[in-house]
Enzyme design. Structure first.
Site, mmCIF file in Angstrom:
data_model
loop_
_atom_site.group_PDB
_atom_site.id
_atom_site.type_symbol
_atom_site.label_atom_id
_atom_site.label_comp_id
_atom_site.label_asym_id
_atom_site.label_seq_id
_atom_site.Cartn_x
_atom_site.Cartn_y
_atom_site.Cartn_z
ATOM 1 N N THR A 145 -8.937 81.012 0.219
ATOM 2 C CA THR A 145 -8.118 80.755 1.599
ATOM 3 C C THR A 145 -7.645 79.396 1.795
ATOM 4 O OG1 THR A 145 -8.360 80.670 3.807
ATOM 5 C CG2 THR A 145 -10.386 80.980 2.578
ATOM 6 N N ALA A 172 -1.328 59.266 9.011
ATOM 7 C CA ALA A 172 -0.949 59.888 10.398
ATOM 8 C C ALA A 172 -1.753 58.992 11.409
ATOM 9 C CB ALA A 172 -1.288 61.167 10.587
ATOM 10 N N VAL A 179 -10.120 88.410 -15.838
ATOM 11 C CA VAL A 179 -9.580 89.357 -16.974
ATOM 12 C C VAL A 179 -10.123 88.743 -18.244
ATOM 13 C CG1 VAL A 179 -7.872 90.269 -18.103
ATOM 14 C CG2 VAL A 179 -7.976 90.368 -15.545
ATOM 15 N N ARG A 180 -9.856 87.756 -18.510
ATOM 16 C CA ARG A 180 -10.352 87.054 -19.812
ATOM 17 C C ARG A 180 -11.578 86.997 -20.175
ATOM 18 N NH1 ARG A 180 -5.288 83.963 -21.164
ATOM 19 N NH2 ARG A 180 -3.572 85.397 -21.253
ATOM 20 N N ASP A 210 -12.198 77.636 5.406
ATOM 21 C CA ASP A 210 -12.936 78.028 6.605
ATOM 22 C C ASP A 210 -14.070 78.832 6.139
ATOM 23 O OD1 ASP A 210 -11.477 80.048 6.070
ATOM 24 O OD2 ASP A 210 -11.059 80.524 8.150
ATOM 25 N N ASP A 261 -7.303 77.683 4.175
ATOM 26 C CA ASP A 261 -8.108 77.079 5.508
ATOM 27 C C ASP A 261 -9.438 76.393 5.165
ATOM 28 O OD1 ASP A 261 -6.069 78.162 6.784
ATOM 29 O OD2 ASP A 261 -7.400 79.559 8.023
ATOM 30 N N GLY A 287 -5.145 86.795 3.284
ATOM 31 C CA GLY A 287 -4.265 85.877 3.252
ATOM 32 C C GLY A 287 -4.173 85.415 1.921
ATOM 33 N N MET A 290 -1.357 74.935 9.127
ATOM 34 C CA MET A 290 -2.306 75.813 9.309
ATOM 35 C C MET A 290 -3.825 75.449 9.166
ATOM 36 S SD MET A 290 -0.741 79.319 7.379
ATOM 37 C CE MET A 290 0.399 80.183 8.108
ATOM 38 N N GLY A 291 -4.375 76.538 9.693
ATOM 39 C CA GLY A 291 -5.756 76.420 9.544
ATOM 40 C C GLY A 291 -6.548 77.101 11.054
ATOM 41 N N ARG A 292 -6.331 78.343 10.950
ATOM 42 C CA ARG A 292 -6.840 79.005 11.913
ATOM 43 C C ARG A 292 -8.313 78.868 12.421
ATOM 44 N NH1 ARG A 292 -5.133 85.102 11.508
ATOM 45 N NH2 ARG A 292 -6.573 84.662 9.564
ATOM 46 N N GLY A 316 -10.961 85.898 1.684
ATOM 47 C CA GLY A 316 -11.802 85.196 2.820
ATOM 48 C C GLY A 316 -13.016 86.141 3.239
ATOM 49 N N ASP A 317 -13.266 85.635 4.550
ATOM 50 C CA ASP A 317 -14.521 86.525 5.020
ATOM 51 C C ASP A 317 -14.353 87.881 5.258
ATOM 52 O OD1 ASP A 317 -12.903 85.685 7.232
ATOM 53 O OD2 ASP A 317 -14.582 85.013 8.264
ATOM 54 N N ARG A 364 -3.572 93.526 4.278
ATOM 55 C CA ARG A 364 -4.709 93.612 5.402
ATOM 56 C C ARG A 364 -4.772 95.285 5.465
ATOM 57 N NH1 ARG A 364 -5.652 87.845 6.962
ATOM 58 N NH2 ARG A 364 -3.403 87.000 7.035
HETATM 59 P P1 ADP Z 1 -9.354 87.331 4.818
HETATM 60 O O1 ADP Z 1 -10.118 87.887 3.681
HETATM 61 O O2 ADP Z 1 -8.507 86.439 4.397
HETATM 62 O O3 ADP Z 1 -10.611 87.039 5.891
HETATM 63 P P2 ADP Z 1 -8.802 89.517 6.564
HETATM 64 O O4 ADP Z 1 -9.886 89.178 7.684
HETATM 65 O O5 ADP Z 1 -7.616 90.247 6.787
HETATM 66 O O6 ADP Z 1 -8.681 88.536 5.512
HETATM 67 O O7 ADP Z 1 -9.643 90.755 5.806
HETATM 68 C C1 ADP Z 1 -9.187 91.368 4.612
HETATM 69 C C2 ADP Z 1 -9.384 92.987 4.525
HETATM 70 O O8 ADP Z 1 -10.961 92.929 4.278
HETATM 71 C C3 ADP Z 1 -9.136 93.519 5.811
HETATM 72 O O9 ADP Z 1 -7.825 93.744 6.109
HETATM 73 C C4 ADP Z 1 -10.024 94.708 5.589
HETATM 74 O O10 ADP Z 1 -9.408 95.730 4.663
HETATM 75 C C5 ADP Z 1 -11.224 94.093 4.878
HETATM 76 N N1 ADP Z 1 -12.174 93.951 5.806
HETATM 77 C C6 ADP Z 1 -12.285 93.115 6.930
HETATM 78 N N2 ADP Z 1 -13.322 93.361 7.620
HETATM 79 C C7 ADP Z 1 -13.930 94.202 7.269
HETATM 80 C C8 ADP Z 1 -15.224 94.871 7.650
HETATM 81 N N3 ADP Z 1 -15.923 94.546 8.591
HETATM 82 N N4 ADP Z 1 -15.400 96.004 6.680
HETATM 83 C C9 ADP Z 1 -14.969 96.379 6.041
HETATM 84 N N5 ADP Z 1 -13.699 95.784 5.276
HETATM 85 C C10 ADP Z 1 -13.401 94.658 5.908
HETATM 86 O O1 F6P Z 2 -6.206 82.385 6.701
HETATM 87 C C1 F6P Z 2 -5.257 81.707 6.335
HETATM 88 C C2 F6P Z 2 -3.880 81.596 7.286
HETATM 89 O O2 F6P Z 2 -3.056 81.223 6.646
HETATM 90 C C3 F6P Z 2 -4.277 80.797 8.363
HETATM 91 O O3 F6P Z 2 -4.118 79.558 8.470
HETATM 92 C C4 F6P Z 2 -3.189 81.611 9.556
HETATM 93 O O4 F6P Z 2 -3.484 81.693 10.745
HETATM 94 C C5 F6P Z 2 -3.229 83.115 8.827
HETATM 95 O O5 F6P Z 2 -3.771 82.703 7.547
HETATM 96 C C6 F6P Z 2 -1.630 83.575 9.134
HETATM 97 O O6 F6P Z 2 -1.757 84.773 8.395
HETATM 98 P P1 F6P Z 2 -0.555 85.960 8.406
HETATM 99 O O7 F6P Z 2 0.590 85.223 8.705
HETATM 100 O O8 F6P Z 2 -0.579 86.196 6.999
HETATM 101 O O9 F6P Z 2 -1.136 87.101 9.078
#
Ligand code: ADP
Ligand code: F6P
Length: 354
Positions: A128, A189, A27-28, A132, A130, A14, A172-174, A105-106, A75
């Protein structure tokens, strides 16, 4: 120490405002250290397909202020497979990429770790909205997203006050309620409803009825996406039907993923970009950059991912195998500190709201 000639940078998962500033920092600072940088477009998809081009000092002009990511994001399920990773490594050889900075992200870090294990040193930068990723206090994009939420809610407040209405606002904030908890305080709020704390809807309705009886015209209730997509409309209906307060449901959605990054995110992203390059050129690998009490440190990616699961209460006993007792104690202490922080936000928001 290994001398790097050429490294790559990618953004993945994301998108988050500030990703461009991080790429610019990479880069810089790499070029200043005499290292060439290749931009890998569309995250791991571009690494597999070879969508890779050199980035010069000038290629990152006028991006520090821009939301989104000019390297694009994706993704890429294929990268989770052995064949996908093999194709990526072949492209690293073909383009002479000796190390990679992966911003995301993770999921992105899991991909980075796979690359490290296949011989391409890789450093992750947390980006990200979130917030998170438990191993870092702040992720790139979180601050901007919160500022966008308060902008939206302030506008809703104007019309809510005119019409004596409530707005139930889903943000947002999955994976974490951090956006909701902070913005609830910042927008005054009535409460933030997040998955991390139990919700007593009856008590909330009572509180709102009492406040209405005291003359309160408008209400804001912030809810986190993690409550599920039916929760907001359900709550909105109960506020209308049971508390007899005219209410509208608003899902802010992807609006908070865009927009010019805030000052904090521009500085954070630039700093993390520079730091990541420093670590890579020092010969480090399989690490993620983390901000702790305003200081940048690195954490082993596997440790950071397990810590995240530990904090969220979803770590399995086998996940903890291979860690020392001290490391597990450190996970426990860090999780307790983070939990205490969000508890403080939650209680504070409820205490000073009507
Ligand atoms: P985020 O980095 O925001 O958590 P995703 O979970 O969609 O988003 O992961 C981004 C990309 O990282 C995935 O589309 C995939 O290409 C790669 N990725 C995710 N999990 C793995 C994994 N277990 N091993 C290798 N690549 C991964
Ligand atoms: O991880 C960031 C985030 O914006 C979440 O809060 C949300 O659930 C998700 O990504 C939406 O992802 P997308 O619409 O890009 O699949």
């Amino acid at each position: 120490m290994r001398q790097f000639k050429r490294i790559g940078v990618l953004t993945s998962g994301g998108d988050a405002p500030g990703m461009n500033a991080a790429v610019r920092g990479v880069v810089r600072s790499a070029i200043a250290a005499g290292v060439e940088v290749l931009g890998i477009y569309r995250g791991y998809s571009g690494l597999i397909s070879g969508d890779i081009r050199p980035l010069s000092l000038r290629d990152v002009s006028n991006v520090v202020n821009k939301g989104g990511t000019f390297l694009y994001s994706d993704r890429c399920p294929e990268f989770k497979t052995e064949e996908g990773q093999k194709a990526a490594i072949e492209n690293c050889k073909r383009f002479g990429i000796e190390g990679i900075i992966a911003i995301g992200g993770d999921g992105t870090f899991r991909g980075a770790s796979a690359l490290s294990k296949l011989g391409i040193p890789t450093i992750g930068i947390p980006a990200t909205i979130d917030n998170d990723i438990s191993s870092t206090d702040n992720t790139i994009g979180f601050d901007t997203a919160m500022n966008t939420v308060i902008d939206v809610v302030d506008k809703l407040r104007d019309t809510g006050e005119s019409h004596a209405r409530c707005n139930v606002v889903e943000v947002m904030g999955r994976g974490a309620g951090d956006i909701a908890l902070n913005t609830a305080i910042a927008t005054g709020a009535t409460t933030a409803i997040v998955a991390e704390f139990p919700t007593d809807v009856d008590a909330l309705l009572k509180k709102m009825e009492n406040s209405r009886a005291l003359g309160k015209r408008n209400f804001i209730v912030i809810i986190s996406e993690a409550m599920g997509s039916d929760f907001g409309p359900m709550l909105n209906k109960r506020i209308n039907d049971e508390a007899q307060i005219d209410s509208r449901f608003v899902r802010v959605g992807h609006i908070v993923r865009g927009g010019n990054p805030s000052l904090a995110d521009r500085v954070r992203a630039s700093r993390m970009g520079i730091f990541a390059v420093e670590k890579l050129l020092e010969g480090k690998s399989d690490l993620v950059v983390c901000e702790r009490k305003d200081k940048l440190i690195t954490s082993d990616i596997h440790y950071a991912l397990v810590l995240d699961h530990y904090y969220k209460g979803i770590a399995k006993p086998e996940d903890l195998e291979g860690f020392t007792a001290e490391q597990i104690e450190a996970m426990k202490a860090h999780s307790a500190e983070r939990r205490a922080h969000i508890e403080e936000l939650y209680n504070m928001g409820n205490l000073i709201s009507l």
